[in-house]
Motif scaffolding. Sequence first.
Motif, PDB file in Angstrom:
ATOM      1  N   GLU A   1      31.056 -15.064 106.947  1.00 20.28           N
ATOM      2  CA  GLU A   1      32.131 -14.234 107.561  1.00 20.28           C
ATOM      3  C   GLU A   1      32.333 -14.433 108.989  1.00 20.28           C
ATOM      4  OE1 GLU A   1      31.643 -10.093 106.172  1.00 20.28           O
ATOM      5  OE2 GLU A   1      31.956 -10.927 103.847  1.00 20.28           O
ATOM      6  N   ARG A   2      31.208 -14.466 109.584  1.00 20.98           N
ATOM      7  CA  ARG A   2      31.315 -14.331 111.202  1.00 20.98           C
ATOM      8  C   ARG A   2      31.909 -15.838 111.446  1.00 20.98           C
ATOM      9  NH1 ARG A   2      26.205 -12.396 114.664  1.00 20.98           N
ATOM     10  NH2 ARG A   2      27.010 -10.349 113.753  1.00 20.98           N
ATOM     11  N   VAL A   3      31.610 -16.660 110.730  1.00 20.04           N
ATOM     12  CA  VAL A   3      31.962 -18.031 111.165  1.00 20.04           C
ATOM     13  C   VAL A   3      33.428 -18.172 110.944  1.00 20.04           C
ATOM     14  CG1 VAL A   3      31.703 -20.557 110.580  1.00 20.04           C
ATOM     15  CG2 VAL A   3      29.712 -19.570 110.743  1.00 20.04           C
ATOM     16  N   LEU A   4      33.813 -17.627 109.760  1.00 19.58           N
ATOM     17  CA  LEU A   4      35.350 -17.487 109.553  1.00 19.58           C
ATOM     18  C   LEU A   4      36.164 -16.710 110.554  1.00 19.58           C
ATOM     19  CD1 LEU A   4      35.152 -17.298 105.572  1.00 19.58           C
ATOM     20  CD2 LEU A   4      35.793 -19.437 107.023  1.00 19.58           C
ATOM     21  N   ILE A   5      35.475 -15.629 111.040  1.00 20.61           N
ATOM     22  CA  ILE A   5      36.364 -14.853 111.990  1.00 20.61           C
ATOM     23  C   ILE A   5      36.263 -15.437 113.292  1.00 20.61           C
ATOM     24  CG2 ILE A   5      36.012 -12.838 113.493  1.00 20.61           C
ATOM     25  CD1 ILE A   5      34.646 -11.535 111.060  1.00 20.61           C
ATOM     26  N   TYR A   6      35.264 -16.289 113.744  1.00 21.73           N
ATOM     27  CA  TYR A   6      35.351 -16.892 114.905  1.00 21.73           C
ATOM     28  C   TYR A   6      36.303 -18.070 114.981  1.00 21.73           C
ATOM     29  CZ  TYR A   6      31.755 -14.161 117.391  1.00 21.73           C
ATOM     30  OH  TYR A   6      31.131 -13.162 117.664  1.00 21.73           O
ATOM     31  N   ALA A   7      36.335 -18.689 113.686  1.00 22.20           N
ATOM     32  CA  ALA A   7      37.240 -19.802 113.554  1.00 22.20           C
ATOM     33  C   ALA A   7      38.908 -19.509 113.559  1.00 22.20           C
ATOM     34  CB  ALA A   7      36.991 -20.684 112.339  1.00 22.20           C
ATOM     35  N   ALA A   8      38.834 -18.354 112.831  1.00 19.46           N
ATOM     36  CA  ALA A   8      40.181 -17.814 112.859  1.00 19.46           C
ATOM     37  C   ALA A   8      40.759 -17.439 114.527  1.00 19.46           C
ATOM     38  CB  ALA A   8      40.363 -16.525 111.972  1.00 19.46           C
ATOM     39  N   LEU A   9      39.667 -16.733 115.180  1.00 18.80           N
ATOM     40  CA  LEU A   9      40.071 -16.555 116.658  1.00 18.80           C
ATOM     41  C   LEU A   9      40.475 -17.747 117.418  1.00 18.80           C
ATOM     42  CD1 LEU A   9      37.494 -13.508 116.954  1.00 18.80           C
ATOM     43  CD2 LEU A   9      39.758 -13.395 116.898  1.00 18.80           C
ATOM     44  N   ALA A  10      39.398 -18.617 117.226  1.00 18.51           N
ATOM     45  CA  ALA A  10      39.567 -19.934 117.951  1.00 18.51           C
ATOM     46  C   ALA A  10      41.080 -20.597 117.568  1.00 18.51           C
ATOM     47  CB  ALA A  10      38.496 -20.921 117.491  1.00 18.51           C
ATOM     48  N   LEU A  11      41.373 -20.798 116.300  1.00 18.43           N
ATOM     49  CA  LEU A  11      42.683 -21.100 115.951  1.00 18.43           C
ATOM     50  C   LEU A  11      43.938 -20.431 116.760  1.00 18.43           C
ATOM     51  CD1 LEU A  11      44.412 -23.240 114.281  1.00 18.43           C
ATOM     52  CD2 LEU A  11      44.171 -21.691 112.408  1.00 18.43           C
ATOM     53  N   TRP A  12      43.885 -19.065 116.592  1.00 24.74           N
ATOM     54  CA  TRP A  12      44.786 -17.940 117.191  1.00 24.74           C
ATOM     55  C   TRP A  12      44.933 -18.496 118.633  1.00 24.74           C
ATOM     56  CZ3 TRP A  12      49.120 -16.248 115.733  1.00 24.74           C
ATOM     57  CH2 TRP A  12      49.647 -15.302 116.655  1.00 24.74           C
ATOM     58  N   THR A  13      43.722 -18.753 119.320  1.00 24.92           N
ATOM     59  CA  THR A  13      43.433 -18.858 120.683  1.00 24.92           C
ATOM     60  C   THR A  13      44.514 -20.058 121.278  1.00 24.92           C
ATOM     61  OG1 THR A  13      41.514 -17.495 121.016  1.00 24.92           O
ATOM     62  CG2 THR A  13      42.147 -18.947 122.551  1.00 24.92           C
ATOM     63  N   PHE A  14      44.123 -21.100 120.203  1.00 29.71           N
ATOM     64  CA  PHE A  14      44.737 -22.313 120.464  1.00 29.71           C
ATOM     65  C   PHE A  14      46.323 -22.280 120.388  1.00 29.71           C
ATOM     66  CE2 PHE A  14      46.479 -26.169 118.821  1.00 29.71           C
ATOM     67  CZ  PHE A  14      46.350 -27.192 119.508  1.00 29.71           C
ATOM     68  N   ILE A  15      46.637 -21.617 119.362  1.00 25.95           N
ATOM     69  CA  ILE A  15      48.182 -21.385 118.952  1.00 25.95           C
ATOM     70  C   ILE A  15      48.786 -20.670 120.388  1.00 25.95           C
ATOM     71  CG2 ILE A  15      49.824 -20.245 117.634  1.00 25.95           C
ATOM     72  CD1 ILE A  15      48.035 -20.829 114.971  1.00 25.95           C
ATOM     73  N   ALA A  16      48.183 -19.741 120.743  1.00 24.53           N
ATOM     74  CA  ALA A  16      48.585 -18.704 121.842  1.00 24.53           C
ATOM     75  C   ALA A  16      48.640 -19.522 123.127  1.00 24.53           C
ATOM     76  CB  ALA A  16      47.794 -17.688 122.178  1.00 24.53           C
ATOM     77  N   LEU A  17      47.474 -20.285 123.282  1.00 24.61           N
ATOM     78  CA  LEU A  17      47.587 -20.964 124.631  1.00 24.61           C
ATOM     79  C   LEU A  17      48.289 -22.314 124.816  1.00 24.61           C
ATOM     80  CD1 LEU A  17      43.783 -20.247 125.833  1.00 24.61           C
ATOM     81  CD2 LEU A  17      46.099 -19.076 126.404  1.00 24.61           C
ATOM     82  N   PHE A  18      48.632 -22.974 123.615  1.00 20.80           N
ATOM     83  CA  PHE A  18      49.150 -24.109 123.800  1.00 20.80           C
ATOM     84  C   PHE A  18      50.583 -24.151 124.264  1.00 20.80           C
ATOM     85  CE2 PHE A  18      51.841 -27.605 121.740  1.00 20.80           C
ATOM     86  CZ  PHE A  18      50.996 -28.652 121.969  1.00 20.80           C
ATOM     87  N   PRO A  19      51.473 -23.368 124.253  1.00 19.20           N
ATOM     88  CA  PRO A  19      52.788 -23.593 124.997  1.00 19.20           C
ATOM     89  C   PRO A  19      52.471 -23.450 126.670  1.00 19.20           C
ATOM     90  CG  PRO A  19      52.865 -21.889 123.517  1.00 19.20           C
ATOM     91  CD  PRO A  19      51.331 -22.463 123.396  1.00 19.20           C
ATOM     92  N   LEU A  20      51.438 -22.752 127.008  1.00 17.64           N
ATOM     93  CA  LEU A  20      50.933 -22.728 128.330  1.00 17.64           C
ATOM     94  C   LEU A  20      50.540 -24.259 128.702  1.00 17.64           C
ATOM     95  CD1 LEU A  20      49.027 -19.334 129.156  1.00 17.64           C
ATOM     96  CD2 LEU A  20      51.559 -20.265 129.345  1.00 17.64           C
ATOM     97  N   TYR A  21      49.511 -24.911 128.145  1.00 17.63           N
ATOM     98  CA  TYR A  21      49.178 -26.182 127.903  1.00 17.63           C
ATOM     99  C   TYR A  21      50.240 -27.385 128.103  1.00 17.63           C
ATOM    100  CZ  TYR A  21      46.809 -30.471 127.331  1.00 17.63           C
ATOM    101  OH  TYR A  21      46.720 -32.142 127.392  1.00 17.63           O
ATOM    102  N   TRP A  22      51.131 -27.078 127.142  1.00 14.34           N
ATOM    103  CA  TRP A  22      52.112 -27.888 126.910  1.00 14.34           C
ATOM    104  C   TRP A  22      52.970 -27.948 128.310  1.00 14.34           C
ATOM    105  CZ3 TRP A  22      57.396 -28.057 127.299  1.00 14.34           C
ATOM    106  CH2 TRP A  22      58.122 -29.353 126.840  1.00 14.34           C
ATOM    107  N   THR A  23      53.113 -26.778 128.693  1.00 11.16           N
ATOM    108  CA  THR A  23      54.295 -26.520 129.992  1.00 11.16           C
ATOM    109  C   THR A  23      53.489 -27.043 131.239  1.00 11.16           C
ATOM    110  OG1 THR A  23      55.178 -24.480 129.049  1.00 11.16           O
ATOM    111  CG2 THR A  23      55.124 -24.956 131.398  1.00 11.16           C
ATOM    112  N   LEU A  24      52.195 -26.993 131.164  1.00 15.33           N
ATOM    113  CA  LEU A  24      51.608 -27.689 132.511  1.00 15.33           C
ATOM    114  C   LEU A  24      51.333 -28.953 132.550  1.00 15.33           C
ATOM    115  CD1 LEU A  24      49.646 -27.108 135.131  1.00 15.33           C
ATOM    116  CD2 LEU A  24      47.592 -26.659 133.507  1.00 15.33           C
ATOM    117  N   SER A  25      51.002 -29.540 131.033  1.00 20.20           N
ATOM    118  CA  SER A  25      50.855 -30.886 131.268  1.00 20.20           C
ATOM    119  C   SER A  25      52.135 -31.659 131.305  1.00 20.20           C
ATOM    120  CB  SER A  25      50.313 -31.296 129.550  1.00 20.20           C
ATOM    121  OG  SER A  25      51.144 -30.903 128.694  1.00 20.20           O
ATOM    122  N   THR A  26      53.326 -31.025 130.852  1.00 27.33           N
ATOM    123  CA  THR A  26      54.757 -31.682 130.990  1.00 27.33           C
ATOM    124  C   THR A  26      55.085 -31.951 132.350  1.00 27.33           C
ATOM    125  OG1 THR A  26      55.279 -30.953 128.982  1.00 27.33           O
ATOM    126  CG2 THR A  26      57.134 -31.478 130.357  1.00 27.33           C
TER     127      THR A  26
END
Length: 286
Positions: free
Chosen positions: A3-28
């Motif tokens: 359960e802990r692994v699944l929770i951390y995996a979900a949090l990591a996925l959500w962090t990636f989704i939330a931060l990807f627009p910032l990364y895309w803007t910076l890289s562009t």
Amino acid sequence: MIERVLIYAALALWTFIALFPLYWTLSTSFKLGRDVTQGHLIPWLDFQPSWKGFQSLGLSPDTIFAHSNVRDEFLNKFFNSVICSLGASALAVVIGSLAAYGLSRFDYKFGVWRNKDISFFFLSQLILPPVVLAMPFLILYKELALLDTRIGLILVYTLMVLPIVIWVMRDQFDTIPNEIEQAALVDGCSIWGAFFRIVLPIAMPGMVAAFILSIVLCWNEYFFASLLTGFDAQTLPVMVASQTGSQGINWWTMAALSTAAIAPLVLIGIFLERYIVMGLTAGSGK
């Protein structure tokens, strides 16, 4: 363990989704036109970083000390955003704190309306589409000579964020026992003395949180900044949206400008996170 692994995996996925627009803007902001259209994402692997976007703004290392009209325009818009956001947020916190204190400590009656109804009315103003207010504001600001002025933007931004400030501060004042103020009154404080010397210091985390949220909302506001300004009082969102050329959108310039525009908000989120959380969660266990 699973359960802990699944929770951390979900949090990591959500962090990636939330931060990807910032990364895309910076890289562009470091890409050339062909890299943007081909969707390259990883620098030095998919594409070779370039200062072209920042060069067009006069913000690259080789142009930062040279004269640049575009950089002067950017700095002008940047200071407009700073002044309007800080001014409107400070005014909204002052007015909103007083209104919230009244709704928390006194019982009002306007026809069938009570305190809860009045509070909901303030919050319901956020539902109103800004375009509905376009014509009234244009006519009013033209008559008052407030078009293309910082004062005009500060006033409309104050109205825009005032409902949020009232709701945040009302919850803050609701968590402060009335007995503390009554004890201050018994010790000789006036009502205003008890408010400024006792209540406000306790409610300071909520005021800081409301102030920061107001700054973020005002900083990102585009509609009224585009509608009520021409050049002198324009803010950064208007400048970002205007990055188009004869051959289409200059993605690298827009991304570089967006990176410079969101940098202050990122710093606010990093260094003032604990104040935001402290203010928004105060009273949650009441």
